[in-house]
Design a protein around this motif. Structure first.
Motif, PDB file in Angstrom:
ATOM      1  N   UNK A  50       7.118  -2.204  -8.958  1.00 42.31           N
ATOM      2  CA  UNK A  50       7.350  -2.006 -10.396  1.00 42.31           C
ATOM      3  C   UNK A  50       6.699  -0.705 -10.839  1.00 42.31           C
ATOM      4  N   UNK A  51       5.478  -0.488 -10.388  1.00 41.18           N
ATOM      5  CA  UNK A  51       4.792   0.767 -10.743  1.00 41.18           C
ATOM      6  C   UNK A  51       5.601   1.969 -10.241  1.00 41.18           C
ATOM      7  N   UNK A  52       6.148   1.863  -9.043  1.00 38.65           N
ATOM      8  CA  UNK A  52       6.945   2.957  -8.487  1.00 38.65           C
ATOM      9  C   UNK A  52       8.233   3.160  -9.285  1.00 38.65           C
ATOM     10  N   UNK A  53       8.923   2.084  -9.641  1.00 39.87           N
ATOM     11  CA  UNK A  53      10.147   2.215 -10.440  1.00 39.87           C
ATOM     12  C   UNK A  53       9.855   2.823 -11.808  1.00 39.87           C
ATOM     13  N   UNK A  54       8.764   2.418 -12.423  1.00 40.42           N
ATOM     14  CA  UNK A  54       8.376   2.994 -13.724  1.00 40.42           C
ATOM     15  C   UNK A  54       8.079   4.486 -13.556  1.00 40.42           C
ATOM     16  N   UNK A  55       7.451   4.857 -12.448  1.00 43.54           N
ATOM     17  CA  UNK A  55       7.182   6.277 -12.178  1.00 43.54           C
ATOM     18  C   UNK A  55       8.492   7.044 -12.026  1.00 43.54           C
ATOM     19  N   UNK A  73       0.831  -1.214   0.000  1.00 44.89           N
ATOM     20  CA  UNK A  73       0.000   0.000   0.000  1.00 44.89           C
ATOM     21  C   UNK A  73       0.861   1.257   0.000  1.00 44.89           C
ATOM     22  N   UNK A  74       1.939   1.210   0.759  1.00 48.50           N
ATOM     23  CA  UNK A  74       2.860   2.353   0.799  1.00 48.50           C
ATOM     24  C   UNK A  74       3.460   2.580  -0.585  1.00 48.50           C
ATOM     25  N   UNK A  75       3.874   1.496  -1.247  1.00 45.02           N
ATOM     26  CA  UNK A  75       4.466   1.629  -2.585  1.00 45.02           C
ATOM     27  C   UNK A  75       3.446   2.145  -3.595  1.00 45.02           C
ATOM     28  N   UNK A  76       2.200   1.702  -3.479  1.00 44.33           N
ATOM     29  CA  UNK A  76       1.164   2.196  -4.383  1.00 44.33           C
ATOM     30  C   UNK A  76       0.931   3.692  -4.194  1.00 44.33           C
ATOM     31  N   UNK A  77       0.873   4.127  -2.946  1.00 43.79           N
ATOM     32  CA  UNK A  77       0.662   5.555  -2.659  1.00 43.79           C
ATOM     33  C   UNK A  77       1.844   6.371  -3.165  1.00 43.79           C
ATOM     34  N   UNK A  78       3.061   5.883  -2.905  1.00 41.29           N
ATOM     35  CA  UNK A  78       4.250   6.584  -3.385  1.00 41.29           C
ATOM     36  C   UNK A  78       4.256   6.672  -4.910  1.00 41.29           C
ATOM     37  N   UNK A  79       3.873   5.594  -5.580  1.00 38.60           N
ATOM     38  CA  UNK A  79       3.823   5.610  -7.043  1.00 38.60           C
ATOM     39  C   UNK A  79       2.821   6.638  -7.542  1.00 38.60           C
ATOM     40  N   UNK A  80       1.651   6.682  -6.913  1.00 35.83           N
ATOM     41  CA  UNK A  80       0.643   7.666  -7.325  1.00 35.83           C
ATOM     42  C   UNK A  80       1.125   9.090  -7.089  1.00 35.83           C
ATOM     43  N   UNK A  81       1.767   9.320  -5.956  1.00 35.99           N
ATOM     44  CA  UNK A  81       2.293  10.661  -5.670  1.00 35.99           C
ATOM     45  C   UNK A  81       3.365  11.055  -6.682  1.00 35.99           C
TER      46      UNK A  81
END
Length: 136
Positions: free
Chosen positions: A60-65, A18-26
């Motif tokens: 992965x979503x965060x790294x792509x971001x 959840x933390x990684x998802x939020x960070x990716x969105x931010x």
């Protein structure tokens, strides 16, 4: 900083995805990489973070971001990213995440920074297809 604390706590491991998802969105909403994001990038390459299979999609979503916002920070750690790609490609359930990562690397990082690794990652992909193709 609160996210760093949560990720570092032994009792909060289940909140990692959840933390990684939020960070990716931010990060996807930013046009430039701020210092807090720069500070946590190195920890994303730590093998223990990738051991939790629930973390993988969000990481992965965060790294792509990161790649989309500022490839230069990521480009300095390109070998670490390629190691993650290799690890993900080796598992049937995670190979599509590895492909998403390598696609973002090829798309966002200038070729002069990754062309020396191109032969190796193309060989890895073909070996994976040859030995155990995944119908996805």
């Amino acid at each position: 900083p609160p996210f760093n604390m949560m990720l570092g706590m032994e009792t909060c491991r289940e909140f990692g995805p959840y933390v990684f998802q939020i960070l990716a969105q931010l990060l996807e909403m930013h046009k430039e990489l701020t210092q807090p994001f720069k500070n946590i990038f190195a920890s994303l390459l730590h093998p223990a973070m990738w051991a939790e299979k629930g973390n993988i999609p969000a990481m992965i979503r965060l790294l792509v971001a990161y790649l989309r916002v500022d490839y230069r920070v990521v480009g300095e750690k390109l070998e670490g990213l390629l190691g993650i790609f290799q690890k993900l490609l080796a598992k049937k359930r995670d190979d599509h995440f590895g492909m998403a990562l390598i696609s973002a690397i090829v798309e966002k990082i200038p070729i002069k920074l990754w062309k020396q690794y191109a032969k190796a990652f193309i060989q890895m992909m073909f070996m994976r297809l040859k030995n155990s193709a995944t119908p996805k």
